[in-house]
Design an enzyme around this catalytic site. Structure first.
Site, PDB file in Angstrom:
ATOM      1  CE  LYS A  37      -0.793   0.060   5.007  1.00  0.00           C
ATOM      2  NZ  LYS A  37      -1.792   0.020   6.063  1.00  0.00           N
ATOM      3  CE  LYS A  54      20.378   1.360  12.248  1.00  0.00           C
ATOM      4  NZ  LYS A  54      19.107   0.848  12.797  1.00  0.00           N
ATOM      5  CG  LEU A 324      15.309  -7.841  15.607  1.00  0.00           C
ATOM      6  CD1 LEU A 324      16.292  -8.809  16.252  1.00  0.00           C
ATOM      7  CD2 LEU A 324      15.869  -6.412  15.643  1.00  0.00           C
ATOM      8  CG  HIS A 449      47.987  -9.409  15.308  1.00  0.00           C
ATOM      9  ND1 HIS A 449      47.399  -8.966  16.467  1.00  0.00           N
ATOM     10  CD2 HIS A 449      49.136  -8.689  15.151  1.00  0.00           C
ATOM     11  CE1 HIS A 449      48.163  -8.034  17.015  1.00  0.00           C
ATOM     12  NE2 HIS A 449      49.228  -7.842  16.231  1.00  0.00           N
TER      13      HIS A 449
HETATM   14  C1  LIG Z   1      13.350   3.434  13.246  1.00  0.00           C
HETATM   15  C2  LIG Z   1      13.471   1.937  13.099  1.00  0.00           C
HETATM   16  C3  LIG Z   1      14.720   1.364  13.002  1.00  0.00           C
HETATM   17  C4  LIG Z   1      14.849  -0.010  12.854  1.00  0.00           C
HETATM   18  N1  LIG Z   1      16.108  -0.531  12.752  1.00  0.00           N
HETATM   19  C5  LIG Z   1      16.253  -1.860  12.620  1.00  0.00           C
HETATM   20  C6  LIG Z   1      17.543  -2.429  12.476  1.00  0.00           C
HETATM   21  O1  LIG Z   1      18.548  -1.722  12.473  1.00  0.00           O
HETATM   22  N2  LIG Z   1      17.646  -3.768  12.316  1.00  0.00           N
HETATM   23  C7  LIG Z   1      16.542  -4.576  12.313  1.00  0.00           C
HETATM   24  O2  LIG Z   1      16.696  -5.793  12.180  1.00  0.00           O
HETATM   25  N3  LIG Z   1      15.304  -4.066  12.441  1.00  0.00           N
HETATM   26  C8  LIG Z   1      15.125  -2.733  12.583  1.00  0.00           C
HETATM   27  N4  LIG Z   1      13.872  -2.213  12.672  1.00  0.00           N
HETATM   28  C9  LIG Z   1      12.722  -3.147  12.657  1.00  0.00           C
HETATM   29  C10 LIG Z   1      12.405  -3.576  11.225  1.00  0.00           C
HETATM   30  O3  LIG Z   1      12.135  -2.437  10.456  1.00  0.00           O
HETATM   31  C11 LIG Z   1      11.226  -4.535  11.225  1.00  0.00           C
HETATM   32  O4  LIG Z   1      11.498  -5.617  12.084  1.00  0.00           O
HETATM   33  C12 LIG Z   1      10.979  -5.081   9.831  1.00  0.00           C
HETATM   34  O5  LIG Z   1      10.729  -4.026   8.920  1.00  0.00           O
HETATM   35  C13 LIG Z   1       9.796  -6.046   9.823  1.00  0.00           C
HETATM   36  O6  LIG Z   1       9.608  -6.516   8.530  1.00  0.00           O
HETATM   37  P1  LIG Z   1       8.199  -7.017   8.022  1.00  0.00           P
HETATM   38  O7  LIG Z   1       8.425  -7.498   6.630  1.00  0.00           O
HETATM   39  O8  LIG Z   1       7.594  -7.953   8.991  1.00  0.00           O
HETATM   40  O9  LIG Z   1       7.238  -5.729   8.005  1.00  0.00           O
HETATM   41  P2  LIG Z   1       7.399  -4.236   7.538  1.00  0.00           P
HETATM   42  O10 LIG Z   1       8.776  -3.884   7.183  1.00  0.00           O
HETATM   43  O11 LIG Z   1       6.713  -3.423   8.578  1.00  0.00           O
HETATM   44  O12 LIG Z   1       6.566  -4.168   6.183  1.00  0.00           O
HETATM   45  C14 LIG Z   1       5.195  -4.375   6.126  1.00  0.00           C
HETATM   46  C15 LIG Z   1       4.654  -3.726   4.875  1.00  0.00           C
HETATM   47  O13 LIG Z   1       3.302  -4.143   4.725  1.00  0.00           O
HETATM   48  C16 LIG Z   1       2.559  -3.087   4.163  1.00  0.00           C
HETATM   49  N5  LIG Z   1       1.148  -3.323   4.460  1.00  0.00           N
HETATM   50  C17 LIG Z   1       0.577  -3.410   5.698  1.00  0.00           C
HETATM   51  N6  LIG Z   1      -0.735  -3.682   5.569  1.00  0.00           N
HETATM   52  C18 LIG Z   1      -0.995  -3.789   4.234  1.00  0.00           C
HETATM   53  C19 LIG Z   1      -2.168  -4.061   3.475  1.00  0.00           C
HETATM   54  N7  LIG Z   1      -3.329  -4.307   4.068  1.00  0.00           N
HETATM   55  N8  LIG Z   1      -2.059  -4.063   2.142  1.00  0.00           N
HETATM   56  C20 LIG Z   1      -0.859  -3.804   1.528  1.00  0.00           C
HETATM   57  N9  LIG Z   1       0.270  -3.553   2.188  1.00  0.00           N
HETATM   58  C21 LIG Z   1       0.204  -3.545   3.520  1.00  0.00           C
HETATM   59  C22 LIG Z   1       3.138  -1.856   4.875  1.00  0.00           C
HETATM   60  O14 LIG Z   1       2.866  -0.690   4.106  1.00  0.00           O
HETATM   61  C23 LIG Z   1       4.611  -2.202   4.921  1.00  0.00           C
HETATM   62  O15 LIG Z   1       5.286  -1.661   3.812  1.00  0.00           O
HETATM   63  C24 LIG Z   1      13.698  -0.835  12.797  1.00  0.00           C
HETATM   64  C25 LIG Z   1      12.430  -0.259  12.868  1.00  0.00           C
HETATM   65  C26 LIG Z   1      12.313   1.114  13.025  1.00  0.00           C
HETATM   66  C27 LIG Z   1      10.939   1.716  13.093  1.00  0.00           C
END
Ligand SMILES: Cc1cc2nc3c(=O)[nH]c(=O)nc-3n(C[C@H](O)[C@H](O)[C@H](O)COP(=O)(O)OP(=O)(O)OC[C@H]3O[C@@H](n4cnc5c(N)ncnc54)[C@H](O)[C@@H]3O)c2cc1C
Length: 470
Positions: A37, A54, A324, A449
């Site tokens: 989305k 980062k 993560l 080293h």
């Molecule tokens: C500021 C910040 C820093 C971070 N730094 C780190 C880090 O350094 N290392 C690390 O490992 N993790 C980090 N994280 C955590 C990491 O971003 C998340 O763990 C990771 O993005 C999770 O991945 P995911 O695929 O589960 O979901 P997400 O990355 O949250 O992606 C989910 C996607 O689904 C989409 N979506 C949701 N509902 C719908 C729908 N109904 N229809 C269509 N699309 C939809 C959303 O728009 C989104 O783009 C950080 C998070 C934040 C906020």
């Protein structure tokens, strides 16, 4: 309403869980689509999470170093100035390079990117409210919920992304706030607090618990608190925020001891709320389809990422486990392999966690507190970076490596690093744990080293009381 021919897999969400699952599924010959989305692919991680944070951590570290860290190396730099718009533009270009990289990979693997908001109409049927307008019905054998997470709000404190911001606002402030209060002493709060501290803000972290980085080894938390205090970050631990009232001039916060007692007020410029993240499953139609959630609102899955409804699966931040990116990615790969008839698997005992402050803190496996709680007899091997030649050459001697090994078998149960490049150094110990290494295995491995990695070898030697350089 248009209807699309059937897919093998429709992934909802293109974060590191979803896009990686889609690519692996396509590699394995599954006809795959991904609904997103957001305007761009890559989810929270690439757009408003790991990558932009980062980028800012790296840039702000260079700024701080240019102003304060080079003189001891005999480098005089005068007139160091911050160009915040340029720093933000650099961060934005990093994000664009990464998100468009995923779009390229989708094309390469012939994955259809459906732009819109998905809802599960029934098992095997996803309905998408298209960004361009209209609806599309998408038939599929399997549905993957990879919708990730969102910032948890603090009751009574309304985020306006100007004075009271979430991590998203914290990645694009238009100017350096004079006084920034971060609510929450977890990794997101400490990373963004570090960015703005280096750029010149007075930063106060308010944490409900009596320690920062809850969940990490207690010694890591203590040392990190001391090192961050040395950088000028103030901490109010055991303190809760009960109100935040924004005004033209800033925000007035009301603070109270977590255990109760007299309250105080604090006038600040910007408040960053970083108290955690919660699964993002609203609007997916899960209740109507009957997909079960757990007590914390996460999609319930079995060991194969299957929900209670056949053909509907879930991974990443939307399910249980550490929130993560690499955990989400590995689950995405495992799920795709399971759907293709392979034996996809994630080893939850060996998932690293990294805090990208300066110095970094990195961890894998169990903490001393967890081992004590579980009554597991263990040995500790520790080595400080102050005794590592390379760290001395870099003038970066803060921190240590700590390895926890089983008392009887010597098998590594946990490892914790505070220090320069800790997030990269931990990989050796993660790999070791993946192969069920004993501390002895690391101790007998030849390490180049002079490297920072030698501190890991020394800590492994120290498990058996035979570190050489201390
Ligand atoms: C500021 C910040 C820093 C971070 N730094 C780190 C880090 O350094 N290392 C690390 O490992 N993790 C980090 N994280 C955590 C990491 O971003 C998340 O763990 C990771 O993005 C999770 O991945 P995911 O695929 O589960 O979901 P997400 O990355 O949250 O992606 C989910 C996607 O689904 C989409 N979506 C949701 N509902 C719908 C729908 N109904 N229809 C269509 N699309 C939809 C959303 O728009 C989104 O783009 C950080 C998070 C934040 C906020």
């Amino acid at each position: 309403m248009s209807e699309t021919e059937g897919y093998d897999l429709v992934v909802i969400g293109s974060g590191p869980g979803g896009y990686v699952a889609a690519i692996r599924a396509a590699q394995l010959g599954l006809k795959t689509a991904c609904v997103e989305k957001r305007e761009t692919l890559g989810g929270t991680c690439l757009n408003i999470g790991c990558i932009p944070s980062k980028a800012l951590l790296f840039s702000s570290e260079r700024f701080h170093e240019a102003g304060h860290g080079l003189a001891r190396h005999g480098i005089k730099v005068a007139g160091v100035e911050l160009d915040l718009p340029a720093m933000m533009a650099q961060k934005d270009s990093v994000v664009t390079a990464n998100t468009s990289g995923v779009a390229y990979l989708f094309k390469k693997h012939k994955i259809d990117w459906i732009k819109g908001t998905a809802r599960i109409a029934a098992p095997g049927l996803v309905e998408v409210a298209l960004k361009q307008g209209g609806q599309q019905q998408v038939k599929t054998r399997h549905i993957l919920i990879a919708t990730g997470s969102e910032s948890t709000p603090l009751p009574g404190i309304a985020i306006d992304e100007q004075r009271i911001i979430s991590s998203t606002g914290g990645l694009s402030l238009p100017s350096v706030p004079k006084h920034l209060v971060v609510i929450g002493g977890g990794y997101i709060g400490l990373e963004l607090g570090s960015v703005w501290r280096r750029l010149g803000s007075e930063v106060t972290v308010v944490e409900f618990l009596d320690r920062i980085l809850p969940g990490m080894d207690g010694e890591v938390s203590k040392v990190m608190e001391r090192l961050l205090r040395k950088q000028g970050i103030a901490f109010k631990l055991g303190t809760k925020v009960t109100a935040a009232v924004p005004s033209e001039a800033g925000v007035t916060l009301t603070l109270e001891p977590a255990k109760g007692g007299a309250s105080e007020t604090l006038a600040v410029d910007v408040v960053l709320v970083a108290v955690g993240r919660r699964p993002h499953v609203e609007g997916l139609g899960l209740e109507a389809v009957g997909v079960a959630l757990d007590e914390r609102g996460r999609v319930k899955t079995d060991g194969h990422y299957a929900t209670n409804i056949p053909g509907i699966h879930a991974i990443g931040d939307a399910i249980a486990g550490p929130m993560l990116a690499h955990k989400a990615e590995d689950e995405g790969i495992a799920l795709a392999e399971i759907l293709a008839g392979q034996a996809g698997h994630v080893n939850y005992d060996a998932i690293p966690g990294v805090v990208y402050t300066w110095p970094e803190a990195a961890s894998v496996g169990q903490t001393e507190e967890q081992l004590k709680e579980a009554n597991i007899a263990y040995k500790v091997g520790k080595f400080p970076f102050s005794a590592n030649g390379r760290a001395r050459a870099m003038a970066m001697t803060d921190g240590f490596v700590k390895i926890l090994a089983d008392q009887a078998t010597d098998r590594i149960l946990g490892a914790h690093v505070v220090g320069p490049e800790a997030g990269d150094l931990i990989a050796e110990l993660v790999l070791g744990m993946e192969f069920s290494a004993a501390a002895e295995d690391i101790a007998r491995t030849c390490h180049a080293h002079p490297t920072l990695n030698e501190a890991i070898k020394e800590a492994a030697l120290a498990v058996d009381g035979r570190a050489i350089h201390i």
